[in-house]
Design a protein around this motif. Structure first.
Motif, PDB file in Angstrom:
ATOM      1  N   MET A 153       0.833  -1.185   0.000  1.00  0.00           N
ATOM      2  CA  MET A 153       0.000   0.000   0.000  1.00  0.00           C
ATOM      3  C   MET A 153       0.876   1.246   0.000  1.00  0.00           C
ATOM      4  O   MET A 153       1.909   1.289   0.642  1.00  0.00           O
ATOM      5  CB  MET A 153      -0.903   0.014   1.231  1.00  0.00           C
ATOM      6  CG  MET A 153      -1.686   1.300   1.362  1.00  0.00           C
ATOM      7  SD  MET A 153      -2.675   1.375   2.842  1.00  0.00           S
ATOM      8  CE  MET A 153      -4.268   1.375   2.098  1.00  0.00           C
ATOM      9  N   HIS A 184       7.979  -2.266  -0.902  1.00  0.00           N
ATOM     10  CA  HIS A 184       6.544  -2.319  -0.632  1.00  0.00           C
ATOM     11  C   HIS A 184       6.215  -3.488   0.273  1.00  0.00           C
ATOM     12  O   HIS A 184       6.819  -4.550   0.189  1.00  0.00           O
ATOM     13  CB  HIS A 184       5.753  -2.486  -1.933  1.00  0.00           C
ATOM     14  CG  HIS A 184       5.679  -1.232  -2.727  1.00  0.00           C
ATOM     15  ND1 HIS A 184       4.832  -1.084  -3.776  1.00  0.00           N
ATOM     16  CD2 HIS A 184       6.331  -0.051  -2.641  1.00  0.00           C
ATOM     17  CE1 HIS A 184       4.977   0.099  -4.304  1.00  0.00           C
ATOM     18  NE2 HIS A 184       5.893   0.749  -3.625  1.00  0.00           N
ATOM     19  N   ASP A 238      -7.200   0.650  -6.652  1.00  0.00           N
ATOM     20  CA  ASP A 238      -6.328  -0.525  -6.763  1.00  0.00           C
ATOM     21  C   ASP A 238      -4.852  -0.127  -6.782  1.00  0.00           C
ATOM     22  O   ASP A 238      -4.004  -0.824  -6.216  1.00  0.00           O
ATOM     23  CB  ASP A 238      -6.667  -1.330  -8.019  1.00  0.00           C
ATOM     24  CG  ASP A 238      -7.987  -2.072  -7.908  1.00  0.00           C
ATOM     25  OD1 ASP A 238      -8.535  -2.178  -6.785  1.00  0.00           O
ATOM     26  OD2 ASP A 238      -8.489  -2.544  -8.951  1.00  0.00           O
ATOM     27  N   LYS A 239      -4.539   0.982  -7.406  1.00  0.00           N
ATOM     28  CA  LYS A 239      -3.149   1.446  -7.451  1.00  0.00           C
ATOM     29  C   LYS A 239      -2.707   1.951  -6.083  1.00  0.00           C
ATOM     30  O   LYS A 239      -1.585   1.684  -5.656  1.00  0.00           O
ATOM     31  CB  LYS A 239      -2.985   2.531  -8.513  1.00  0.00           C
ATOM     32  CG  LYS A 239      -3.090   1.970  -9.928  1.00  0.00           C
ATOM     33  CD  LYS A 239      -2.908   3.038 -10.975  1.00  0.00           C
ATOM     34  CE  LYS A 239      -2.974   2.409 -12.356  1.00  0.00           C
ATOM     35  NZ  LYS A 239      -2.117   3.075 -13.319  1.00  0.00           N
ATOM     36  N   SER A 284       5.729  -7.458  -0.940  1.00  0.00           N
ATOM     37  CA  SER A 284       6.267  -7.638  -2.288  1.00  0.00           C
ATOM     38  C   SER A 284       7.566  -8.451  -2.308  1.00  0.00           C
ATOM     39  O   SER A 284       8.175  -8.582  -3.344  1.00  0.00           O
ATOM     40  CB  SER A 284       6.509  -6.281  -2.951  1.00  0.00           C
ATOM     41  OG  SER A 284       7.503  -5.565  -2.257  1.00  0.00           O
ATOM     42  N   ILE A 336      -2.128  -2.885  -5.651  1.00  0.00           N
ATOM     43  CA  ILE A 336      -2.492  -4.026  -6.500  1.00  0.00           C
ATOM     44  C   ILE A 336      -1.893  -3.854  -7.890  1.00  0.00           C
ATOM     45  O   ILE A 336      -1.413  -4.815  -8.494  1.00  0.00           O
ATOM     46  CB  ILE A 336      -4.025  -4.185  -6.564  1.00  0.00           C
ATOM     47  CG1 ILE A 336      -4.559  -4.537  -5.167  1.00  0.00           C
ATOM     48  CG2 ILE A 336      -4.436  -5.225  -7.598  1.00  0.00           C
ATOM     49  CD1 ILE A 336      -6.062  -4.496  -5.034  1.00  0.00           C
ATOM     50  N   TYR A 337      -1.935  -2.632  -8.405  1.00  0.00           N
ATOM     51  CA  TYR A 337      -1.345  -2.307  -9.705  1.00  0.00           C
ATOM     52  C   TYR A 337      -0.383  -1.145  -9.517  1.00  0.00           C
ATOM     53  O   TYR A 337      -0.612  -0.277  -8.678  1.00  0.00           O
ATOM     54  CB  TYR A 337      -2.420  -1.908 -10.718  1.00  0.00           C
ATOM     55  CG  TYR A 337      -3.425  -2.991 -10.991  1.00  0.00           C
ATOM     56  CD1 TYR A 337      -3.070  -4.151 -11.674  1.00  0.00           C
ATOM     57  CD2 TYR A 337      -4.741  -2.880 -10.558  1.00  0.00           C
ATOM     58  CE1 TYR A 337      -3.988  -5.157 -11.916  1.00  0.00           C
ATOM     59  CE2 TYR A 337      -5.671  -3.872 -10.794  1.00  0.00           C
ATOM     60  CZ  TYR A 337      -5.284  -5.005 -11.477  1.00  0.00           C
ATOM     61  OH  TYR A 337      -6.189  -6.003 -11.708  1.00  0.00           O
ATOM     62  N   LYS A 368      -3.773   0.906  -3.285  1.00  0.00           N
ATOM     63  CA  LYS A 368      -3.626  -0.296  -2.444  1.00  0.00           C
ATOM     64  C   LYS A 368      -2.383  -1.097  -2.818  1.00  0.00           C
ATOM     65  O   LYS A 368      -2.007  -2.023  -2.114  1.00  0.00           O
ATOM     66  CB  LYS A 368      -4.848  -1.203  -2.589  1.00  0.00           C
ATOM     67  CG  LYS A 368      -6.068  -0.691  -1.894  1.00  0.00           C
ATOM     68  CD  LYS A 368      -7.204  -1.681  -2.081  1.00  0.00           C
ATOM     69  CE  LYS A 368      -8.457  -1.256  -1.367  1.00  0.00           C
ATOM     70  NZ  LYS A 368      -9.537  -2.234  -1.559  1.00  0.00           N
ATOM     71  N   LYS A 428     -11.974   3.135  -9.407  1.00  0.00           N
ATOM     72  CA  LYS A 428     -11.579   1.764  -9.056  1.00  0.00           C
ATOM     73  C   LYS A 428     -10.109   1.517  -9.390  1.00  0.00           C
ATOM     74  O   LYS A 428      -9.373   0.927  -8.596  1.00  0.00           O
ATOM     75  CB  LYS A 428     -12.446   0.732  -9.768  1.00  0.00           C
ATOM     76  CG  LYS A 428     -12.073  -0.700  -9.363  1.00  0.00           C
ATOM     77  CD  LYS A 428     -12.772  -1.741 -10.178  1.00  0.00           C
ATOM     78  CE  LYS A 428     -12.417  -3.157  -9.817  1.00  0.00           C
ATOM     79  NZ  LYS A 428     -11.119  -3.441  -9.294  1.00  0.00           N
ATOM     80  N   THR A 429      -9.687   1.979 -10.542  1.00  0.00           N
ATOM     81  CA  THR A 429      -8.287   1.817 -10.937  1.00  0.00           C
ATOM     82  C   THR A 429      -7.381   2.546  -9.954  1.00  0.00           C
ATOM     83  O   THR A 429      -6.367   2.000  -9.508  1.00  0.00           O
ATOM     84  CB  THR A 429      -8.057   2.326 -12.372  1.00  0.00           C
ATOM     85  OG1 THR A 429      -8.858   1.559 -13.266  1.00  0.00           O
ATOM     86  CG2 THR A 429      -6.599   2.220 -12.775  1.00  0.00           C
ATOM     87  N   ARG A 452       9.617  -0.480  -5.484  1.00  0.00           N
ATOM     88  CA  ARG A 452       8.802  -1.699  -5.359  1.00  0.00           C
ATOM     89  C   ARG A 452       9.378  -2.707  -4.385  1.00  0.00           C
ATOM     90  O   ARG A 452       8.654  -3.386  -3.685  1.00  0.00           O
ATOM     91  CB  ARG A 452       8.633  -2.373  -6.715  1.00  0.00           C
ATOM     92  CG  ARG A 452       7.571  -1.749  -7.531  1.00  0.00           C
ATOM     93  CD  ARG A 452       7.311  -2.629  -8.710  1.00  0.00           C
ATOM     94  NE  ARG A 452       6.579  -1.843  -9.677  1.00  0.00           N
ATOM     95  CZ  ARG A 452       5.936  -2.347 -10.670  1.00  0.00           C
ATOM     96  NH1 ARG A 452       5.952  -3.644 -10.868  1.00  0.00           N
ATOM     97  NH2 ARG A 452       5.282  -1.585 -11.501  1.00  0.00           N
TER      98      ARG A 452
END
Length: 77
Positions: free
Chosen positions: A1, A67, A33-34, A70, A38-39, A36, A29-30, A64
């Protein structure tokens, strides 16, 4: 996140996810998700958010490999 991003959005700019999504030209929504994790955010989105919050990209985003959740199996050994 992206905790820093969440904090900046909620407490600094007092914006909803939908408002930031509209600023970026993506769906709520996108964006959710980003945020969070997710993407990933695109480079253009990172620059736009940097401009929105008047901060450098590396102040907002972690690499990354740092994160939460991850780590690969090799990194956890």
């Amino acid at each position: 996140m992206q905790i820093k991003l969440y904090d900046l959005r909620k407490n600094y700019k007092h914006m909803t996810q939908g408002e930031v999504a509209k600023y970026l030209g993506i769906t709520a929504k996108t964006y959710r998700d980003k945020e969070k994790g997710i993407y990933p955010f695109t480079q253009d989105e990172m620059f736009a958010l940097s401009k929105l919050f008047d901060l450098s990209i590396d102040t907002i985003f972690l690499p990354r490999k740092l994160h939460i959740g991850s780590k690969s199996k090799e990194e956890t050994k």
